[in-house]
Structures are given as structure tokens and as C-alpha cells.
Design an enzyme around this catalytic site. Structure first.
Site, PDB file in Angstrom:
ATOM      1  N   HIS A 204       0.895  -1.252  -0.062  1.00  0.00           N
ATOM      2  CA  HIS A 204      -0.144  -0.037  -0.065  1.00  0.00           C
ATOM      3  C   HIS A 204       0.939   1.207  -0.042  1.00  0.00           C
ATOM      4  O   HIS A 204       0.655   2.285  -0.632  1.00  0.00           O
ATOM      5  CB  HIS A 204      -1.053   0.219   1.432  1.00  0.00           C
ATOM      6  CG  HIS A 204      -1.886  -1.199   1.346  1.00  0.00           C
ATOM      7  ND1 HIS A 204      -3.288  -0.770   1.399  1.00  0.00           N
ATOM      8  CD2 HIS A 204      -1.701  -2.395   1.333  1.00  0.00           C
ATOM      9  CE1 HIS A 204      -3.954  -2.046   1.361  1.00  0.00           C
ATOM     10  NE2 HIS A 204      -3.344  -3.005   1.392  1.00  0.00           N
TER      11      HIS A 204
ATOM     12  N   ASP B 203      -5.352   5.921   1.979  1.00  0.00           N
ATOM     13  CA  ASP B 203      -5.517   4.615   1.694  1.00  0.00           C
ATOM     14  C   ASP B 203      -7.105   4.363   2.016  1.00  0.00           C
ATOM     15  O   ASP B 203      -7.610   4.643   2.964  1.00  0.00           O
ATOM     16  CB  ASP B 203      -4.608   3.719   2.547  1.00  0.00           C
ATOM     17  CG  ASP B 203      -4.855   2.329   2.041  1.00  0.00           C
ATOM     18  OD1 ASP B 203      -3.620   2.135   1.369  1.00  0.00           O
ATOM     19  OD2 ASP B 203      -5.785   1.667   2.370  1.00  0.00           O
TER      20      ASP B 203
END
Ligand code: UDP
Length: 473
Positions: A19, A118
Site C-alpha cells: 500500500h 488509503d
């Protein structure tokens, strides 16, 4: 006048290599266009980012303390990719949840024009709402996969997905708890202003952008491949974590090999196979007769194991027999450097989305072995939809990559899969041709006038208009 003033953007990454790497790469894209970017991170992740992101006067890092002691983690362990057992994994998740208040404080004290966070941080939507600024969600999947998950929610326990532009049948049924989790986060993500993805329109297919926007009413911007941002070889080699081998050692070894002659084997940052499975990989790659680089992640906390117990996963004498044919990297590898070398001919991959886009950008055909998360969807995009890889035959889908597996992928499957891509058959040559073609498209996408470059221009313009409207209101 207002339109020329640079934007101020904050990026909040999730604490896992898969990520953090792409979102921070994308953050640098905004700074190279003249906008002020701050990445909010923690001290040990900041150390990694400082070494792997190109330095730019408009790109800065802001660190918040990671509550190691509160959750009982050793100092410096601040990322899911730095642990390999469930207990530590849970602790990193707990610590991550505790970052919310200090991040909120920082953002509220000096609000930006936009927050890019995110998709696993849904609380950022409320914060952005309070500050009357847009929040973009970064989703680390391909848009193809996001569409597939949205449409599979109609019948979530079936591997058949009919309603996509390319109907697919997955090679395994998703675990129920994972489907539920993914559906929830994708639903929540729709509360954001829009979505940015690390892919490019030509890879996902224009039809999936249309499909996504039509079925969800939400907007998505393809800005990738993020890995193609300009940086030095050393910065590439330090991406994600410090490698256990030097880039020079890898390159020197690969330089001694013919073009397209080496298979690269790596299962990302979160996948730990049991010894029996590693043993099958060793036998399978040896039986294929092809040269290889094989990345085997070190299980953390096992440093004190006796030497003979440590290497039970290798057939006796394997390394001596394969001294000239193979290189085993025990720990983090400089993946981008390896994939970019002309000697690499195929990638045996878990189909993590970053690894997939990196292989596509390097023009490397893939032998697909999905393991967990959303990887079984990516497999179908690679093999059936885009024709740039073949399947090894994995059929066991687990929610996460830690823990023993019931169905081994056998040495026979591995050997056959490798030979199918590496033995220069007509099929293999055609797959390689398509893979090279996609690499060309990937590079074009990020150049001026390319699809991702244009998307970024449009997105920046859009954010400037939103700021303007907010200031007038
Ligand atoms: N990676 C790397 N060296 C390794 C393992 C992984 O550089 O030894 C990088 C890889 O290049 C990619 C990321 O870590 O950028 C892994 O992301 P991906 O989405 O492929 O898989 P995940 O780790 O999230 O399952």
C-alpha cells in the site's frame, strides 16, 4: 490568480509495503507537477521512504509517533510487511488504529486542499467533510478487480462473475470473511470524492472505467504505473525495505545470463509458504531446467533456529547442484531492478497488484499463482483478459498469506507452467509479444500526452476548481 497557486495535498498511506509503495510513488507525481505534497508516515517508514523516493523540494514527510510500546512491538517494527506471525500482525493493526488522533490533529491544525488516503482508512472521509475538503481514496487494486468485486457481491459465494465486460470464472471461491470485508471497504470507499488507482487505462480497459462509473456513480482516475516515476537505480533498489542482497550482486549475476532466460519467483511482502510448498517449488524449478532467482522471505523471529532446521524446505544439495543456475534471496529483494533486467524471461508471481503492474511495465510474461486477498481476480485479468500470462493451477484462496495451506501446488504444475512460458513455443512467443506491447503502452501512459499523464492533469485541474468553489462559498 488563485488557479495558479499550487495545491496543498496530504497523503496518508497504510502501513504495508504493497500500500505504502504505490501511494507514496503517486504522491511524488503531484510534487513534480509543482504542488506541495506532505506524506504522513511513521519514523521507521519515513527512513525507508527517504531512501527510495526521489528527493523533490515540494515533497516532504511528516511523522507521527508509532505506539510500539503501547501494543508490545519491538522498536522499528511499524509495517505489516515487517512481521510474519498473526500475533504481531494484530499488534500492527492495533497500533495503526491508534494513529488516527495524532493524524487528525496535524491535519486540522494545517488543513490541506485535498487528502489522499488509503481506502482502509474510512475515518478520513469524516475528517475531510469537517474541513470541507475533498478526500480521494487510494485503492491498491486494479479497476478490473474493483469492478469484479462490486459485481460478485450479487452472488458472493460463487466463483462465476457474469456481468463484467469479460465474464470470468475464478479458480477458487473467495473465503466468506474476505468477501464481506472487501465488500464493506469498497462500499465505504464510495463515500470519498473519487478513487485513484495504480494502473493505466489501457491495462484495465476503458470499458472498466465506464463500467465502474456507471454501476457506482463514482469517479476513478488511473494515474499509474506509479513505479515508472523517475528515480535512480539505488532508489529503485531501496523501494519498500532494505534488500538483503546488493543490487550490484543481482545485476552482475543477471548480466552473465542470456536474454529472457531467467525465471523470477517472488510472492510479495505478505506471503509465507510452509516448508512442504517451498520444497515443491525447488523441485519444480529444477525439473524445468531453467535458470531462476527465487525470493524466499525470512520468517521473522526465527533467527535463532538451528541451521539444519532452518533449511528443511530445500532438497539436499539443491544449492550446490544449482550453483550456476539459480540464486536464492532469503529476505527482501530489489524487485524493480530484477524485473527491469533483460535476462528475466518470466515471473512466477502471487499476482499482488503492484507486482503485476511492475511486471507489465517491464514486459515480463507471468506465471500466475494467486494466494490471498484479491489476487485471484488479478490472475484472470493477466491470463484470460489480457493474455500476458498463464496459470500455474492454484486453487486455494486464503484471506491472508500467513498460515499453512491444504492444497499444495505440485512440482509438476510448476515445472509445466515454467516450461509453457520459457520453452519458446508459438504460444510463449505470442504471450511475450503481447507482454512487450503492454510495456510500451505503460511507458506511453505516463509520458506527456499519455492516458495517465492526462488523467493527472485533469484531476489537478478539478481539485483547483474545487478549492476555488470552496473559497467562494
Ligand atoms: N517487493 C520487493 N521485494 C520483495 C518483495 C516485494 O521490492 O522481496 C515489492 C514489490 O516490488 C511490490 C511490493 O513489494 O512493489 C509488493 O506489492 P504487491 O502488491 O505485489 O504484493 P503484496 O506484498 O501487497 O502482497
Amino acid at each position: 490568480m488563485e488557479e495558479r497557486k499550487p495545491l496543498k495535498l496530504y497523503f496518508i498511506h497504510f502501513l504495508a509495503a504493497g500500500h505504502m509503495i504505490p501511494l507514496c510513488d503517486m504522491a511524488t507525481l503531484f510534487s513534480t507537477r509543482g504542488h506541495h505534497v506532505t506524506i504522513i508516515t511513521t519514523p521507521s517508514n519515513a527512513q525507508i521512504l527517504r531512501k527510495s523516493l526521489p528527493s523533490h523540494p515540494l515533497l516532504r514527510l511528516h511523522t507521527v509517533q508509532f505506539p510500539s510500546h503501547e501494543v508490545g512491538l519491538p522498536d522499528g517494527i511499524e509495517n505489516i510487511s515487517a512481521v510474519s506471525d498473526l500475533d504481531s500482525l494484530g499488534k500492527v493493526f492495533s497500533a495503526t488504529a491508534m494513529l488516527q488522533p495524532p493524524i487528525e490533529d496535524f491535519v486540522e491544525q494545517q488543513p490541506p486542499d485535498c487528502i489522499v488516503a488509503d481506502f482502509l482508512f474510512p475515518w478520513v472521509d469524516d475528517l475531510a467533510k469537517k474541513l470541507r475538503i475533498p478526500r480521494l481514496a487510494f485503492n491498491g487494486f486494479s479497476l478490473f478487480t474493483i469492478c469484479a468485486i462490486h459485481s460478485s457481491s450479487e452472488s458472493s459465494d460463487s466463483p462465476i462473475i457474469q456481468s463484467l465486460p469479460h465474464p470470468i470464472t475464478l479458480n477458487a471461491t473467495p473465503p466468506k470473511e474476505l468477501t464481506k470485508f472487501l465488500e464493506t471497504v469498497l462500499e465505504t470507499e464510495l463515500k470519498s470524492y473519487g478513487l485513484i488507482v495504480n494502473s493505466f487505462t489501457e491495462l484495465d480497459g476503458e470499458e472498466y472505467t465506464r463500467y465502474y462509473e456507471k454501476t457506482t456513480g463514482h469517479k476513478a482516475w488511473h494515474l499509474g504505473p506509479a513505479s515508472l516515476i523517475g528515480r535512480t537505480a539505488q532508489e529503485k533498489a531501496e523501494r519498500g525495505q532494505k534488500s538483503v542482497v546488493s543490487m550490484h550482486e543481482c545485476v552482475a549475476w543477471l548480466d552473465s545470463k542470456r536474454e529472457n532466460s531467467v525465471v523470477y519467483i517472488c510472492f510479495g511482502s505478505l506471503c509465507y509458504f510452509q516448508d512442504k510448498q517451498l520444497y515443491e517449488i525447488a523441485c519444480g524449478i529444477q525439473a524445468s531446467g531453467h535458470d531462476f532467482i527465487w525470493v524466499v522471505p525470512e520468517k521473522k523471529g526465527k533467527e535463532h533456529e538451528k541451521e539444519e532446521e532452518k533449511e528443511k524446505w530445500l532438497p539436499k544439495g539443491f544449492e550446490e547442484t544449482n550453483e550456476d543456475k539459480g540464486m536464492i534471496i532469503r529476505g527482501w529483494a530489489p524487485q524493480m531492478i530484477i524485473l527491469g533486467h533483460p535476462a528475466i524471461g518470466a515471473f512466477l508471481t502471487h499476482c499482488g497488484w503492484n507486482s503485476t503492474v511492475e511486471a507489465v511495465s517491464a514486459g515480463i510474461p507471468m506465471l500466475t499463482w494467486p494466494v490471498h486477498g484479491e489476487q485471484f481476480y488479478n490472475e484472470k485479468l493477466i491470463t484470460e483478459v489480457r493474455g500476458i500470462g498463464v496459470e500455474v493451477g492454484a486453487v486455494e484462496w486464503t484471506p491472508i498469506g500467513i498460515g499453512d495451506r491444504l492444497n499444495l501446488v505440485t512440482r509438476d504444475h510448476i515445472q509445466k507452467g515454467v516450461r509453457r512460458l520459457m520453452d519458446a513455443s508459438d504460444e510463449a512467443l505470442e504471450i511475450r509479444r503481447r507482454a512487450k506491447d503492454f510495456a510500451q503502452k505503460a511507458r506511453q501512459a505516463v509520458l506527456e500526452g499519455g492516458s495517465s499523464h492526462n488523467n493527472l492533469t485533469a484531476l489537478i485541474h478539478h481539485l483547483i476548481l474545487l478549492r476555488h468553489a470552496r473559497l467562494l462559498a
